[in-house]
Design a protein around this motif. Structure first.
Motif, PDB file in Angstrom:
ATOM      1  N   GLY A 239       6.060 -40.038  59.781  1.00  0.00           N
ATOM      2  CA  GLY A 239       5.649 -40.447  58.444  1.00  0.00           C
ATOM      3  C   GLY A 239       5.726 -41.945  58.314  1.00  0.00           C
ATOM      4  N   ASP A 240       5.337 -42.449  57.163  1.00  0.00           N
ATOM      5  CA  ASP A 240       5.387 -43.877  56.855  1.00  0.00           C
ATOM      6  C   ASP A 240       6.257 -44.037  55.611  1.00  0.00           C
ATOM      7  N   PRO A 241       7.452 -44.633  55.752  1.00  0.00           N
ATOM      8  CA  PRO A 241       8.345 -44.736  54.599  1.00  0.00           C
ATOM      9  C   PRO A 241       7.832 -45.659  53.497  1.00  0.00           C
ATOM     10  N   ASN A 242       6.730 -46.362  53.764  1.00  0.00           N
ATOM     11  CA  ASN A 242       6.133 -47.241  52.770  1.00  0.00           C
ATOM     12  C   ASN A 242       5.088 -46.521  51.913  1.00  0.00           C
ATOM     13  N   VAL A 243       4.840 -45.236  52.218  1.00  0.00           N
ATOM     14  CA  VAL A 243       3.802 -44.463  51.532  1.00  0.00           C
ATOM     15  C   VAL A 243       4.384 -43.121  51.106  1.00  0.00           C
ATOM     16  N   GLU A 244       4.118 -42.709  49.875  1.00  0.00           N
ATOM     17  CA  GLU A 244       4.494 -41.369  49.438  1.00  0.00           C
ATOM     18  C   GLU A 244       3.332 -40.424  49.720  1.00  0.00           C
ATOM     19  N   GLU A 245       3.622 -39.359  50.479  1.00  0.00           N
ATOM     20  CA  GLU A 245       2.572 -38.442  50.922  1.00  0.00           C
ATOM     21  C   GLU A 245       3.064 -37.000  50.851  1.00  0.00           C
ATOM     22  N   GLN A 246       2.118 -36.075  50.863  1.00  0.00           N
ATOM     23  CA  GLN A 246       2.477 -34.673  51.002  1.00  0.00           C
ATOM     24  C   GLN A 246       3.036 -34.434  52.397  1.00  0.00           C
ATOM     25  N   VAL A 247       3.947 -33.451  52.487  1.00  0.00           N
ATOM     26  CA  VAL A 247       4.623 -33.200  53.743  1.00  0.00           C
ATOM     27  C   VAL A 247       4.566 -31.724  54.088  1.00  0.00           C
ATOM     28  N   THR A 248       4.955 -31.418  55.319  1.00  0.00           N
ATOM     29  CA  THR A 248       5.158 -30.058  55.772  1.00  0.00           C
ATOM     30  C   THR A 248       6.450 -30.037  56.571  1.00  0.00           C
ATOM     31  N   GLY A 249       6.974 -28.838  56.823  1.00  0.00           N
ATOM     32  CA  GLY A 249       8.188 -28.731  57.623  1.00  0.00           C
ATOM     33  C   GLY A 249       9.343 -28.044  56.935  1.00  0.00           C
ATOM     34  N   SER A 250       9.262 -27.785  55.631  1.00  0.00           N
ATOM     35  CA  SER A 250      10.359 -27.128  54.938  1.00  0.00           C
ATOM     36  C   SER A 250      10.624 -25.749  55.537  1.00  0.00           C
ATOM     37  N   PRO A 251      11.895 -25.413  55.820  1.00  0.00           N
ATOM     38  CA  PRO A 251      12.187 -24.083  56.355  1.00  0.00           C
ATOM     39  C   PRO A 251      11.940 -22.968  55.357  1.00  0.00           C
ATOM     40  N   PHE A 252      11.791 -23.312  54.069  1.00  0.00           N
ATOM     41  CA  PHE A 252      11.548 -22.313  53.023  1.00  0.00           C
ATOM     42  C   PHE A 252      10.132 -22.412  52.459  1.00  0.00           C
TER      43      PHE A 252
END
Length: 463
Positions: A239-252
């Protein structure tokens, strides 16, 4: 969330349903140098920290010390848009100079970090959220003081007292802000929780494996490739900590922040700022078997049996199979990209038996090593339905059952997880034990099966 080590900030935590108790967070950590001080400074490591952590999705992140900068967000004068979190610390770390341990080194760094927020002035909500695998120091920045831990931090300004529920990628936390607490804070940081798991002696980085973090969140737009100016090498980031983005990877599969509270408060955010540098180390695909159990019994049409396997492994395009007790390959399925796989065989097993579970991740990560095969014993399921102590009679009553209703194995009850034997449960598949009473009941009891199953429950006290 990025400040010095805090063991546990004051919080008004009513209940917590987080991944730490039900979901394996991480899979592996750099083991260091066998037979020597695990992370010697004279080796290629040079920091005394574990070089990497691996999650159950097969991604491995290095300790993020690169000065590569974002090609999506321009930095301001004196504030480069680093892809790693490298916060200057006057007198300790000058980010314009080379990173050298311990003379010019951050007082905190990260293998992984994800920050999110919800701000709604009209509703009086200001929420800050952080999740991280963090490297810090027990005292000054010096060799021998290195520590790591898994952190969840939730801080919220609230408009009124009441019960607030915060859903996040790694669990659900419920907070009760009392009228007195609200008055004391004026609502500012009335919710103030930091949960750090895994802090241990220097050189032991395994504790973070038991924390709430993992698998690593990653941008849906990544990975990103940037150039390290110190080495000229291309590096990849989740990811890029300078940008707010949608993510994936949550175990739930909760790849969002949500706060619910009094007066219909229900606000959600789907974006995070994520930092993590993908490692160049090649590791086998993770395969963490959570359960391999069987059930069987007589029915009007004959014996019905099945073998059930639950495994954490990289989601599709990764694949997972298991060989049942007859050696037949069973293809396992995964439904929602969380990496939770399930498979079932209808073969009636001869026990004891050992199954073979194989995970393959080369389609998702081409550099992945050959598939990983894990042997796992097949056991029955033991369920305690009653663990009750009567103060009046002094009797401890235990009811338990086994999933093997065809040839029920012997069940034994113990005081606590490793205490003395209480007795053997009599009967068929459903068994009961009422041993002689005593003045002090155990806090918990554990029932084990001769076929490997077990269950533990707290003892309920009745008149």
């Amino acid at each position: 969330m990025h400040n010095r080590l805090t063991l546990l900030a004051s919080s008004i935590l009513l209940a917590s349903l987080s991944s730490g108790t039900t979901q394996a967070a991480l899979y592996a950590v750099d083991p260091g140098v066998p037979g020597a001080r695990p992370y010697p400074l004279e080796s290629g490591n040079k920091t005394g920290y574990a070089a990497w952590y691996q999650d159950t999705h097969g991604r491995t992140l290095d300790l993020c010390l690169s000065k590569a900068v974002s090609s999506r967000v321009a930095g301001a004068p004196g504030v480069p848009s680093y892809m790693c979190i490298l916060n200057p610390a006057p007198g300790q770390f000058d980010d314009t100079q080379a990173v050298v341990f311990p003379t010019n080194f951050p007082d905190e760094t990260f293998w992984f970090a994800a920050d999110g927020s919800i701000t709604d002035a009209a509703r009086g909500i200001d929420l800050g959220y952080g999740a991280a695998i963090e490297a810090a120091f027990n005292g000054e920045v010096a060799d021998g003081n290195q520590q790591s831990f898994a952190r969840i931090r939730i801080r919220v300004d609230v408009p009124v007292a009441g019960v607030y529920t915060v859903t996040h990628p790694y669990g659900v936390d419920v907070f009760n802000v009392t009228p007195e607490e609200f008055t004391d804070t004026g609502g500012t940081r009335a919710i103030n929780m930091t949960r750090d798991i895994g802090i241990g002696p220097s050189g032991d980085y395994t504790g973070a494996l038991k924390g709430d973090i993992g698998p690593f969140l990653r941008s849906v737009n990544g990975p990103y490739t940037e150039t390290n100016p110190d080495t000229g090498q291309q590096e990849k980031f989740v990811g890029d900590p300078n940008v707010e983005e949608q993510v994936t990877g949550s175990p739930f599969n909760t790849n969002f922040l949500r706060i619910q509270g009094p007066n219909g408060i229900d606000i959600r955010s789907d974006v995070f700022a994520v930092s993590g540098k993908l490692s160049a180390v090649d590791l086998p695909a993770p395969a963490l078997v959570k359960r391999a159990s069987y059930s069987r019994g007589n029915t009007p049409t004959g014996v019905v049996a099945h073998q059930d396997v639950f495994t954490l492994a990289p989601p599709p395009p990764g694949t997972v199979i298991f060989l049942d007790s007859a050696g037949t390959a069973v293809t396992m399925t995964e439904a929602n990209t969380t990496g939770s796989w399930f498979g079932q065989s209808a073969v009636n097993p001869t026990v004891p038996a050992t199954l073979q579970v194989t995970a393959d991740n080369h389609l998702a990560i081409p550099t992945a090593l050959p598939p990983t095969t894990v042997p796992v014993p097949l056991t029955d399921l033991v369920t305690i339905t009653r663990a009750q102590y009567s103060r009046g009679s002094g009797l401890l009553t235990i009811d338990a059952s086994t999933s093997d209703r065809l040839t029920p194995p012997v069940l034994k009850a113990y005081a606590g997880r490793s205490g003395a034997l209480i007795g053997e449960l009599a009967g068929a598949a459903d068994k009961t034990l009422s041993p002689p009473g005593g003045t002090v009941p155990p806090a918990t009891i554990r029932v084990t099966s001769a076929n490997g199953g077990s269950d533990t429950e707290e003892v309920v006290i009745v008149p």
